[in-house]
Design an enzyme around this catalytic site. Structure first.
Site, PDB file in Angstrom:
ATOM      1  CE1 TYR A 165      -8.622  -0.326   9.416  1.00 32.18           C
ATOM      2  CE2 TYR A 165      -9.032   0.517  11.625  1.00 32.18           C
ATOM      3  CZ  TYR A 165      -8.258   0.486  10.473  1.00 32.18           C
ATOM      4  OH  TYR A 165      -7.122   1.257  10.395  1.00 32.18           O
ATOM      5  CE  LYS A 205      -5.473  -1.822  10.156  1.00 30.90           C
ATOM      6  NZ  LYS A 205      -4.221  -1.817   9.373  1.00 30.90           N
ATOM      7  CB  ILE A 207      -2.836   9.285  10.329  1.00 31.19           C
ATOM      8  CG1 ILE A 207      -2.287   8.484  11.534  1.00 31.19           C
ATOM      9  CG2 ILE A 207      -1.714   9.921   9.519  1.00 31.19           C
ATOM     10  CD1 ILE A 207      -1.459   9.234  12.526  1.00 31.19           C
ATOM     11  CB  ALA A 252     -11.944  -8.133  14.478  1.00 30.55           C
ATOM     12  CB  VAL A 301      -1.620  -7.635   0.592  1.00 34.46           C
ATOM     13  CG1 VAL A 301      -0.572  -6.588   0.286  1.00 34.46           C
ATOM     14  CG2 VAL A 301      -2.924  -6.990   1.041  1.00 34.46           C
ATOM     15  CG  ASN A 342       0.925   1.306   4.868  1.00 35.12           C
ATOM     16  OD1 ASN A 342       0.555   1.978   5.828  1.00 35.12           O
ATOM     17  ND2 ASN A 342       0.619   1.625   3.616  1.00 35.12           N
ATOM     18  CB  SER A 386      -5.646   0.790  13.811  1.00 31.65           C
ATOM     19  OG  SER A 386      -6.589   1.731  14.311  1.00 31.65           O
ATOM     20  N   GLY A 433       0.843  -1.209   0.000  1.00 26.19           N
ATOM     21  CA  GLY A 433       0.000   0.000   0.000  1.00 26.19           C
ATOM     22  C   GLY A 433       0.869   1.246   0.000  1.00 26.19           C
TER      23      GLY A 433
END
Ligand code: NAD
Length: 235
Positions: free
Chosen positions: A143, A147, A176, A145, A56, A78, A130, A9
């Site tokens: 998301y 991370k 960010i 879970a 990926v 990433n 994250s 990424g």
């Protein structure tokens, strides 16, 4: 010897800052992309690296790309996606896609680079989790879970590969400013800022600096750790 770094990424908001920082630190950087060909090629030209295309989540595409690059000494996992909705409204294929890209993608890339690192008895893997992987986010359950899985994966792989001279660490960014957060309204942004103790939004360079540190010799005694880059939002 030239050190090769693969950043998945790499054409995205945080990824491009990581690629620039690693190039400044002497790496030959392979900017991985799945759809952003123009951005990846422009960035690779700017930093004297290479753009490489693979998804990926597809283990065979990953293996082929890694074998074409050869002897990668640093992998930065990433690439990631997020979907904001309540858990019950996320359909099965979207939920599966979030896990496949964020968690399985991280595992696919790591599995592909490890044989080379093990035979070199050296190497470094840095995963991008994250703060939501640490504490969980409402409306980003899948998301969170994925991370959280990256954090567990980091710790386990660090234990397994340390005897082979490989360090595995993780960064856990907070809020960010990138395209991933482009959907927030100015009103939402003002509310979020109130929850950031340092009072500013994170920049991609903040994460890139943490990655550059973990990749460097200054972190030679650090493995299996989760470095939060979040302005104090999660402590
Ligand atoms: P971004 O959308 O700008 O970048 C993500 C990149 O991943 C994009 O270039 C995208 O093309 C790539 N990607 C997506 N699916 C892929 C796939 N299947 N194969 C290969 N590449 C793929 O977002 P960003 O904010 O730069 O996010 C980078 C990482 O940081 C992500 O893992 C994200 O979860 C994490 N993160 C971001 C924030 C934030 O506030 N922006 C906070 C915490 C963690």
């Amino acid at each position: 010897m030239i050190s090769k770094a693969l950043v998945t990424g790499g054409a995205g908001g945080i990824g491009s800052a990581i690629c620039r920082s690693l190039a400044e630190n002497g790496y030959t950087v392979y900017v991985s992309y799945s759809r952003s060909k123009d951005k990846a090629e422009a960035l690779a030209a700017e930093i004297g690296g290479y753009a490489v295309c693979f998804d990926v989540s597809d283990a065979s595409e990953v293996r082929k790309a890694v074998s074409d690059i050869g002897s990668i000494s640093l992998l930065v996992n990433n690439a990631g996606i997020s979907v904001v909705d309540t858990f019950d409204r996320v359909d099965d294929s979207t939920a599966q896609r979030i896990l496949s890209v964020n968690l399985t993608g991280t595992m696919n890339c790591s599995r592909a680079v490890l044989p080379g690192m093990i035979s070199a008895k050296a190497g470094c893997i840095i995963n991008v989790s994250s703060m939501w992987g640490q504490v969980g986010a409402s409306c980003e359950v899948d998301y969170s879970a994925s991370k959280a899985g990256i954090i567990g994966f980091t710790k386990a792989l660090a234990k397994e590969t340390a005897p082979s001279g490989i360090r595995v660490n993780c960064v856990a960014p907070g809020f960010i400013m990138t395209d991933m957060n482009a959907h927030f309204s100015p009103e939402d942004l003002a509310l979020i800022k109130e929850d950031i103790p340092l009072g500013i939004f994170g920049r991609p360079e903040h994460v890139a600096d943490a990655v550059a540190f973990l990749a460097s010799d200054k972190a030679e005694y650090i493995t299996g750790q989760i470095l939060a880059v979040n302005g104090g939002m999660v402590i």
